[in-house]
Design a protein around this motif. Sequence first.
Motif: not given
Length: 163
Positions: A149-156
């Motif tokens: 639900t966040t835009s942070l998946q790619t930060s992983l």
Amino acid sequence: MCEFHQGKLLLHLTIPFEEKPKTNLPSDNLKYYRQRKQMTTRQLAEKMDIVPSTVVMYENGKHPIPYNVAIKLADVLEIEASLLYDDFSRFLSVPYTEALKSVRTALGLSQKAFAERIGLVPSYYYKIEEGNRRPSRKVYQKIYAALETTSLQTSLLGEHPLQ
């Protein structure tokens, strides 16, 4: 082949045309670079001390290539290990401790709150973020799913979506 013609030496060269993989999937890259080294699956398996059917399963995309295996395969094939990484292996190589901390910080959560949000026991999560425990593929998938639900998946994966 070479021959003399009118006092000159003529060389006939045959250069094989290499077709790079159409995708950048680890399985396709493995097969391409193994064939480029003119190795059979059996020869590669013997160098890796694994059974040939395992190499075939990696090449057919039936099983993901584990992080440590990707590193060894890359060494044998003399290529960059990242060519054989899937998202989980890329996460481990980021390094994952920094990726997790940056995602957690971006969400404004403590380690305990973040652990609870992703469904992990806080003491286990502390060990992962400190680098004392390496997360399994299953734990990575759990973290990834919790961030849907966040835009942070790619930060992983070391990417910064807000840039």
